[in-house]
Write a protein that holds these residues in place. Structure first.
Motif, PDB file in Angstrom:
ATOM      1  N   SER A 114       0.931  -1.112   0.195  1.00  0.00           N
ATOM      2  CA  SER A 114      -0.144   0.044  -0.006  1.00  0.00           C
ATOM      3  C   SER A 114       0.733   1.278   0.009  1.00  0.00           C
ATOM      4  O   SER A 114       1.168   1.670   0.648  1.00  0.00           O
ATOM      5  CB  SER A 114      -1.038  -0.020   1.359  1.00  0.00           C
ATOM      6  N   LEU A 115       1.613   1.788  -1.604  1.00  0.00           N
ATOM      7  CA  LEU A 115       2.542   2.867  -1.277  1.00  0.00           C
ATOM      8  C   LEU A 115       1.609   4.040  -1.480  1.00  0.00           C
ATOM      9  O   LEU A 115       2.753   5.004  -0.836  1.00  0.00           O
ATOM     10  CB  LEU A 115       3.392   2.383  -2.649  1.00  0.00           C
ATOM     11  N   SER A 116       0.867   4.075  -1.109  1.00  0.00           N
ATOM     12  CA  SER A 116       0.111   5.527  -1.268  1.00  0.00           C
ATOM     13  C   SER A 116      -0.178   6.151   0.380  1.00  0.00           C
ATOM     14  O   SER A 116      -0.063   6.602   0.377  1.00  0.00           O
ATOM     15  CB  SER A 116      -1.375   5.259  -2.234  1.00  0.00           C
ATOM     16  N   LEU A 117      -0.518   5.059   0.350  1.00  0.00           N
ATOM     17  CA  LEU A 117      -0.276   5.201   2.373  1.00  0.00           C
ATOM     18  C   LEU A 117      -0.061   5.229   3.094  1.00  0.00           C
ATOM     19  O   LEU A 117       0.757   6.296   4.147  1.00  0.00           O
ATOM     20  CB  LEU A 117      -1.812   3.703   2.851  1.00  0.00           C
ATOM     21  N   ALA A 118       1.103   4.366   2.698  1.00  0.00           N
ATOM     22  CA  ALA A 118       2.542   4.204   3.050  1.00  0.00           C
ATOM     23  C   ALA A 118       2.983   6.130   2.974  1.00  0.00           C
ATOM     24  O   ALA A 118       3.650   6.307   4.179  1.00  0.00           O
ATOM     25  CB  ALA A 118       3.914   3.501   2.860  1.00  0.00           C
ATOM     26  N   THR A 119       3.185   6.628   2.180  1.00  0.00           N
ATOM     27  CA  THR A 119       3.405   7.401   1.402  1.00  0.00           C
ATOM     28  C   THR A 119       3.079   8.759   2.396  1.00  0.00           C
ATOM     29  O   THR A 119       3.719   9.705   2.647  1.00  0.00           O
ATOM     30  CB  THR A 119       3.247   7.904  -0.410  1.00  0.00           C
ATOM     31  N   ALA A 120       1.574   8.563   2.082  1.00  0.00           N
ATOM     32  CA  ALA A 120       0.343   9.676   3.514  1.00  0.00           C
ATOM     33  C   ALA A 120       1.343   9.603   4.616  1.00  0.00           C
ATOM     34  O   ALA A 120       1.241  10.363   5.118  1.00  0.00           O
ATOM     35  CB  ALA A 120      -0.570   9.302   2.633  1.00  0.00           C
ATOM     36  N   ILE A 121       1.231   8.345   5.510  1.00  0.00           N
ATOM     37  CA  ILE A 121       2.122   8.420   6.574  1.00  0.00           C
ATOM     38  C   ILE A 121       3.236   9.431   6.828  1.00  0.00           C
ATOM     39  O   ILE A 121       3.239  10.269   8.251  1.00  0.00           O
ATOM     40  CB  ILE A 121       1.781   7.250   6.893  1.00  0.00           C
ATOM     41  N   SER A 122       4.438   9.030   6.111  1.00  0.00           N
ATOM     42  CA  SER A 122       5.349   9.081   5.747  1.00  0.00           C
ATOM     43  C   SER A 122       5.195  11.055   5.379  1.00  0.00           C
ATOM     44  O   SER A 122       5.999  12.212   6.699  1.00  0.00           O
ATOM     45  CB  SER A 122       6.123   8.694   5.147  1.00  0.00           C
ATOM     46  N   MET A 123       5.080  11.414   4.996  1.00  0.00           N
ATOM     47  CA  MET A 123       4.182  13.067   4.523  1.00  0.00           C
ATOM     48  C   MET A 123       3.621  13.800   5.389  1.00  0.00           C
ATOM     49  O   MET A 123       4.608  14.543   6.041  1.00  0.00           O
ATOM     50  CB  MET A 123       3.300  13.179   3.687  1.00  0.00           C
ATOM     51  N   LEU A 124       2.663  13.213   6.385  1.00  0.00           N
ATOM     52  CA  LEU A 124       2.887  13.926   7.502  1.00  0.00           C
ATOM     53  C   LEU A 124       3.146  13.725   8.373  1.00  0.00           C
ATOM     54  O   LEU A 124       3.254  14.950   9.073  1.00  0.00           O
ATOM     55  CB  LEU A 124       1.109  12.925   8.170  1.00  0.00           C
ATOM     56  N   LYS A 125       4.325  12.874   8.386  1.00  0.00           N
ATOM     57  CA  LYS A 125       5.437  12.683   9.937  1.00  0.00           C
ATOM     58  C   LYS A 125       6.597  13.673   9.440  1.00  0.00           C
ATOM     59  O   LYS A 125       7.148  14.533  10.220  1.00  0.00           O
ATOM     60  CB  LYS A 125       6.112  10.995   9.123  1.00  0.00           C
ATOM     61  N   SER A 126       6.735  14.069   8.101  1.00  0.00           N
ATOM     62  CA  SER A 126       8.047  14.838   7.525  1.00  0.00           C
ATOM     63  C   SER A 126       7.445  16.284   8.142  1.00  0.00           C
ATOM     64  O   SER A 126       8.001  17.253   8.318  1.00  0.00           O
ATOM     65  CB  SER A 126       8.288  14.803   5.680  1.00  0.00           C
ATOM     66  N   LEU A 127       6.318  17.106   8.034  1.00  0.00           N
ATOM     67  CA  LEU A 127       5.353  17.466   7.980  1.00  0.00           C
ATOM     68  C   LEU A 127       5.805  18.342   8.999  1.00  0.00           C
ATOM     69  O   LEU A 127       5.936  18.922  10.003  1.00  0.00           O
ATOM     70  CB  LEU A 127       4.125  18.178   7.770  1.00  0.00           C
ATOM     71  N   VAL A 128       5.089  17.387  10.082  1.00  0.00           N
ATOM     72  CA  VAL A 128       5.682  17.282  11.791  1.00  0.00           C
ATOM     73  C   VAL A 128       6.924  17.644  11.812  1.00  0.00           C
ATOM     74  O   VAL A 128       7.022  18.551  13.156  1.00  0.00           O
ATOM     75  CB  VAL A 128       4.577  16.320  12.417  1.00  0.00           C
ATOM     76  N   SER A 129       7.569  16.964  11.401  1.00  0.00           N
ATOM     77  CA  SER A 129       9.085  16.952  11.848  1.00  0.00           C
ATOM     78  C   SER A 129       9.240  18.254  11.613  1.00  0.00           C
ATOM     79  O   SER A 129      10.667  19.076  12.227  1.00  0.00           O
ATOM     80  CB  SER A 129       9.839  16.178  11.472  1.00  0.00           C
ATOM     81  N   VAL A 130       9.184  19.200  10.552  1.00  0.00           N
ATOM     82  CA  VAL A 130       9.947  20.589  10.273  1.00  0.00           C
ATOM     83  C   VAL A 130       8.915  21.325  11.376  1.00  0.00           C
ATOM     84  O   VAL A 130       9.469  21.821  11.296  1.00  0.00           O
ATOM     85  CB  VAL A 130       9.200  20.802   9.130  1.00  0.00           C
ATOM     86  N   GLY A 131       7.813  21.457  11.456  1.00  0.00           N
ATOM     87  CA  GLY A 131       6.984  21.862  12.921  1.00  0.00           C
ATOM     88  C   GLY A 131       7.807  22.030  13.922  1.00  0.00           C
ATOM     89  O   GLY A 131       7.793  22.540  14.426  1.00  0.00           O
ATOM     90  N   LEU A 132       7.916  20.873  14.476  1.00  0.00           N
ATOM     91  CA  LEU A 132       9.304  20.618  15.480  1.00  0.00           C
ATOM     92  C   LEU A 132      10.594  21.109  15.398  1.00  0.00           C
ATOM     93  O   LEU A 132      10.812  21.686  16.238  1.00  0.00           O
ATOM     94  CB  LEU A 132       9.345  18.925  16.207  1.00  0.00           C
ATOM     95  N   LEU A 133      10.925  21.189  14.424  1.00  0.00           N
ATOM     96  CA  LEU A 133      12.361  22.086  13.928  1.00  0.00           C
ATOM     97  C   LEU A 133      12.069  23.393  14.247  1.00  0.00           C
ATOM     98  O   LEU A 133      12.378  23.941  14.476  1.00  0.00           O
ATOM     99  CB  LEU A 133      13.094  21.464  12.750  1.00  0.00           C
ATOM    100  N   ILE A 134      11.231  23.546  13.915  1.00  0.00           N
ATOM    101  CA  ILE A 134      10.636  25.161  14.230  1.00  0.00           C
ATOM    102  C   ILE A 134      10.407  26.047  15.341  1.00  0.00           C
ATOM    103  O   ILE A 134      10.732  26.619  15.569  1.00  0.00           O
ATOM    104  CB  ILE A 134       9.507  25.680  12.706  1.00  0.00           C
ATOM    105  N   LEU A 135       9.855  24.926  16.200  1.00  0.00           N
ATOM    106  CA  LEU A 135       9.421  25.111  17.279  1.00  0.00           C
ATOM    107  C   LEU A 135      10.735  24.851  18.452  1.00  0.00           C
ATOM    108  O   LEU A 135      11.081  26.134  18.844  1.00  0.00           O
ATOM    109  CB  LEU A 135       8.943  24.114  18.118  1.00  0.00           C
ATOM    110  N   VAL A 136      11.515  24.222  17.934  1.00  0.00           N
ATOM    111  CA  VAL A 136      12.554  24.141  19.273  1.00  0.00           C
ATOM    112  C   VAL A 136      13.611  25.539  18.215  1.00  0.00           C
ATOM    113  O   VAL A 136      14.296  25.755  19.245  1.00  0.00           O
ATOM    114  CB  VAL A 136      13.837  22.994  19.434  1.00  0.00           C
ATOM    115  N   ASN A 137      13.217  25.968  16.738  1.00  0.00           N
ATOM    116  CA  ASN A 137      14.550  27.138  16.634  1.00  0.00           C
ATOM    117  C   ASN A 137      13.712  28.506  17.608  1.00  0.00           C
ATOM    118  O   ASN A 137      14.734  28.634  17.560  1.00  0.00           O
ATOM    119  CB  ASN A 137      14.759  26.748  15.372  1.00  0.00           C
TER     120      ASN A 137
END
Length: 313
Positions: free
Chosen positions: A278-301
C-alpha cells in the motif's frame, strides 16, 4: 590618492574571488542536497493517488485526501497508528533521556591519564558505529538466541533449565532496543564532546587550580559549563527529530513475538508500503511525519532563540 584607490580595488577583487571560491566549495553539497533531499519530495504525489505498481502514476486513479481520511476514520488503522506512535514516542523519549551519556563518557575518557588506554577505549567504543545493524543482529543472535552462547553457558552452569528468550519475546522491548542503540552510539557521540574539551581554554583550569579547586570541581565548574552549549544544540536537534527513529535497527530485530512494541513510525511506513503493498497510504503517513518534523524543528529553533538568544538554523 590614486594608489590608495588601486589598493582598495585590489582588496575588493580579492574579497570577491574569495567569496566565489567559498561558493564553489559548497556547490557540490547543494547539488547533493537537491538530489537526495528535495527532488524525492516529488514522490508525495503518490499520497493523492490510488497507486498500484507497476501501473504508471499517470494512469492511476486520483483519490485526493482519501488516504489521509482513512488514517483517522478507520478504527483499526487508528489503533495501529496509535500503538506505533506510542512506540515512537517511547524510543525517542528514552534516547533523549539518555542523551547525556556521551557527554559523561567523553569527560570520563578525557580524565584517563594513560594515553594508550584512552586511545584503545575510544577506538573500541567508536567501532560499533561503523557496524551495520544486520551484523549487529548477527552478533546478537549468536549470543542471545535460544541456542546462543549465553543460554548454553547458563545451561552448562546449571543456572537455568530452559533457554531464556532474549530475542523472541516482547518483554522489555523498548529497553533492549535502547541498550543496543547505546552500545552502538555512545562512543561515536562522545567524539564531538572530546573535540569540545580539547578546545577549552587551559587558563580556565589554571585559574581554578589557583582558587584551590580539585579535579572533580574543575570538571563540574569548568568542563561541564563549557560543553553545555553543544549539548543543548544537540538536544534540540534530537527533539526536532523526535519522529525519526530510523528503520534499520527495528527492522532486523522485529519478529512475530515483538511486533506490537518494536514498530516505530519509520518501520511501520516500510511495512505498510512494502509488506502490504500500500504505497499510497505509506506515502501519506510519511508525508505527515515529515511535516510534523519540520514543525518541531521550527518550534525548537524558536525556543532556542527565546531561551539562549541564538537559533540553531
Amino acid at each position: 590618492m590614486r594608489r590608495k584607490a588601486e589598493k582598495q580595488l585590489r582588496n575588493n577583487n580579492s574579497a570577491k574571488r574569495h567569496s566565489i571560491n567559498l561558493w564553489l566549495l559548497i556547490v557540490p553539497f547543494l547539488i547533493l542536497s537537491l538530489l537526495f533531499s528535495y527532488l524525492p519530495l516529488f514522490g508525495w504525489l503518490y499520497a493523492f493517488y490510488d497507486y498500484k505498481p507497476p501501473i504508471p502514476l499517470s494512469e492511476s486513479e486520483f483519490v485526493g485526501l482519501q488516504w489521509f481520511e482513512m488514517m483517522v476514520q478507520n478504527p483499526a488503522q487508528l489503533r495501529a497508528i496509535g500503538q506505533v506512535l506510542i512506540n515512537t514516542f517511547a524510543m525517542s523519549g528514552l534516547n533523549i533521556l539518555t542523551s547525556f551519556l556521551p557527554l559523561i563518557f567523553a569527560i570520563m575518557l578525557n580524565e584517563v591519564r594513560a594515553k594508550w588506554f584512552r586511545n584503545l577505549v575510544q577506538t573500541l567504543t567508536t567501532l560499533p558505529n561503523f557496524i551495520s545493524w544486520v551484523l549487529v543482529y548477527s552478533v546478537a543472535f549468536a549470543m542471545f538466541s535460544s541456542t546462543g552462547m549465553i543460554n548454553e553457558l547458563l545451561e552448562n552452569l546449571h543456572l537455568i533449565t530452559e533457554p531464556i528468550k532474549f530475542l523472541d519475546s516482547d518483554d522489555h522491548t523498548w529497553l533492549k532496543m535502547l541498550l543496543w542503540n547505546l552500545w552502538k552510539g555512545v562512543g561515536w557521540g562522545s567524539i564531538l564532546y572530546l573535540a569540545g574539551i580539547s578546545g577549552i581554554d587551559q587558563e580556565l583550569y589554571e585559574a581554578a587550580q589557583v582558587d584551590g579547586a580539585n579535579r572533580f570541581q574543575q570538571i563540574l565548574h569548568v568542563t561541564v559549563p563549557q560543553l553545555l552549549p553543544t549539548y543543548f544544540v544537540l538536544l534540540m536537534l534530537s527533539v526536532s527529530n523526535f519522529l525519526n527513529n530510523g528503520m534499520d535497527q527495528y527492522y532486523v530485530f522485529q519478529n512475530a513475538f515483538n511486533t506490537e512494541h518494536i514498530q516505530v513510525l519509520d518501520l511501520y511506513v516500510y511495512n505498510i508500503g512494502m509488506g502490504q503493498n500500500s504505497l499510497s497510504l505509506a506515502t501519506a503517513i510519511s508525508m505527515l511525519k515529515s511535516l510534523v518534523s519540520v514543525g518541531l524543528l521550527i518550534l525548537v529553533n524558536w525556543l532556542s532563540k527565546r531561551t539562549r538568544g541564538e537559533s540553531i538554523v
